[in-house]
Motif scaffolding. Sequence first.
Motif, PDB file in Angstrom:
ATOM      1  N   ARG A  28      -3.988   7.038  35.879  1.00  0.00           N
ATOM      2  CA  ARG A  28      -4.952   7.543  36.851  1.00  0.00           C
ATOM      3  C   ARG A  28      -4.255   8.217  38.025  1.00  0.00           C
ATOM      4  O   ARG A  28      -3.304   7.652  38.566  1.00  0.00           O
ATOM      5  CB  ARG A  28      -5.738   6.359  37.403  1.00  0.00           C
ATOM      6  CG  ARG A  28      -7.201   6.461  37.133  1.00  0.00           C
ATOM      7  CD  ARG A  28      -7.905   5.251  37.685  1.00  0.00           C
ATOM      8  NE  ARG A  28      -8.843   4.793  36.687  1.00  0.00           N
ATOM      9  CZ  ARG A  28      -9.558   3.687  36.799  1.00  0.00           C
ATOM     10  NH1 ARG A  28      -9.406   2.900  37.843  1.00  0.00           N
ATOM     11  NH2 ARG A  28     -10.404   3.359  35.853  1.00  0.00           N
ATOM     12  N   GLN A  31      -1.795   6.717  40.963  1.00  0.00           N
ATOM     13  CA  GLN A  31      -1.357   5.345  40.683  1.00  0.00           C
ATOM     14  C   GLN A  31       0.118   5.246  40.290  1.00  0.00           C
ATOM     15  O   GLN A  31       0.620   4.142  40.044  1.00  0.00           O
ATOM     16  CB  GLN A  31      -2.219   4.723  39.571  1.00  0.00           C
ATOM     17  CG  GLN A  31      -3.659   4.432  39.991  1.00  0.00           C
ATOM     18  CD  GLN A  31      -3.740   3.369  41.078  1.00  0.00           C
ATOM     19  OE1 GLN A  31      -2.935   2.443  41.128  1.00  0.00           O
ATOM     20  NE2 GLN A  31      -4.689   3.509  41.986  1.00  0.00           N
ATOM     21  N   ASN A  34       2.254   2.786  42.154  1.00  0.00           N
ATOM     22  CA  ASN A  34       1.927   1.403  41.807  1.00  0.00           C
ATOM     23  C   ASN A  34       2.510   1.018  40.447  1.00  0.00           C
ATOM     24  O   ASN A  34       2.902  -0.129  40.238  1.00  0.00           O
ATOM     25  CB  ASN A  34       0.413   1.193  41.828  1.00  0.00           C
ATOM     26  CG  ASN A  34      -0.147   1.230  43.239  1.00  0.00           C
ATOM     27  OD1 ASN A  34       0.539   0.808  44.173  1.00  0.00           O
ATOM     28  ND2 ASN A  34      -1.350   1.731  43.403  1.00  0.00           N
ATOM     29  N   ILE A  84      -4.428  -1.257  36.585  1.00  0.00           N
ATOM     30  CA  ILE A  84      -4.493  -0.110  37.511  1.00  0.00           C
ATOM     31  C   ILE A  84      -4.501   1.226  36.771  1.00  0.00           C
ATOM     32  O   ILE A  84      -4.772   2.257  37.368  1.00  0.00           O
ATOM     33  CB  ILE A  84      -3.309  -0.120  38.513  1.00  0.00           C
ATOM     34  CG1 ILE A  84      -1.977  -0.029  37.788  1.00  0.00           C
ATOM     35  CG2 ILE A  84      -3.360  -1.326  39.415  1.00  0.00           C
ATOM     36  CD1 ILE A  84      -0.930   0.647  38.617  1.00  0.00           C
ATOM     37  N   ALA A  85      -4.200   1.192  35.479  1.00  0.00           N
ATOM     38  CA  ALA A  85      -4.161   2.428  34.693  1.00  0.00           C
ATOM     39  C   ALA A  85      -4.825   2.163  33.339  1.00  0.00           C
ATOM     40  O   ALA A  85      -4.167   2.139  32.312  1.00  0.00           O
ATOM     41  CB  ALA A  85      -2.718   2.895  34.513  1.00  0.00           C
ATOM     42  N   ASP A 151     -10.741  -2.813  44.190  1.00  0.00           N
ATOM     43  CA  ASP A 151     -10.007  -1.563  44.374  1.00  0.00           C
ATOM     44  C   ASP A 151      -8.544  -1.736  44.728  1.00  0.00           C
ATOM     45  O   ASP A 151      -7.762  -0.821  44.550  1.00  0.00           O
ATOM     46  CB  ASP A 151     -10.675  -0.719  45.462  1.00  0.00           C
ATOM     47  CG  ASP A 151     -12.096  -0.343  45.054  1.00  0.00           C
ATOM     48  OD1 ASP A 151     -12.297  -0.107  43.851  1.00  0.00           O
ATOM     49  OD2 ASP A 151     -12.968  -0.314  45.928  1.00  0.00           O
ATOM     50  N   ALA A 154      -3.456  -3.379  43.104  1.00  0.00           N
ATOM     51  CA  ALA A 154      -2.016  -3.132  43.220  1.00  0.00           C
ATOM     52  C   ALA A 154      -1.415  -3.884  44.400  1.00  0.00           C
ATOM     53  O   ALA A 154      -0.249  -4.288  44.362  1.00  0.00           O
ATOM     54  CB  ALA A 154      -1.739  -1.633  43.347  1.00  0.00           C
TER      55      ALA A 154
END
Length: 160
Positions: A28, A31, A34, A84-85, A151, A154
Amino acid sequence: MSDNHDDDHDHELRVSKIRNGTVIDHVRGGQALNVLAILGIDGSQDEEVSVGINVPSDRLARKDIVKVEGRELSQEEVDVLSLIAPDATINIVRDYEVASKHRVERPEEVEGVLTCPNATCITTENEPVTSRFDVLEDGVRCSYCETIVRDEIADLIDSS
Ligand code: CTP
Ligand code: ZN
C-alpha cells in the motif's frame, strides 16, 4: 498500446532487479517505511535494500515496493506485513528469476510482535505475558484488554 506497455516497463525498472532475495511488491502506498521497520531494516546493517515509494501500479493506484537482497522472510515477518500491506505479494528471487510468488495472508492472531497501546494492559505491565492480538477485518484487537487499533498498527510494532 505498445507505448503504454513500454511505460509500464520503465516504471518497473525504476527500482532495479535483484539477484537473490525477496521482493515485497504491491505494498500500500506510503507503507514502505513501515515494512522496513517490521523487517528490522534501519540501515545499520550492511543489507542491500531498494525501496520504491508511490510508484505507479495497475493493481493499486500507487504502490510501494521493497527489495531485499540476500534474505528470505520468516512466516512471522510475513504475518505482520499482512497487517499493514494486505495486498502485498512476496516474491522469492533466486538467480534473478522469480522462484515463488504468493499473496500475503492475514493470520487469525499475532503473538509477541505488537505492543498494546493500553498502559494498564497486563501485557504492558511488568508481567511475563506475551502480547497477543486478534486480527479483525479492519484492524487488530488485544486479546487481553480488547483495545482495538485500526489505522496505527505500525506504531505498535515492537522496535527491538
Ligand atoms: N523482480 C526483481 N528482481 C528480479 C525479478 C523480479 O526485483 N530478479 C521484481 C519485479 O520488478 C517485480 C516483482 O519482482 O516488481 C515480481 O516480478 P514478476 O513476477 O516478474 O513481475 P510481474 O509479473 O509484474 O508481477 P505481478 O504479476 O505480481 O505484478
Ligand atoms: Zn491490551
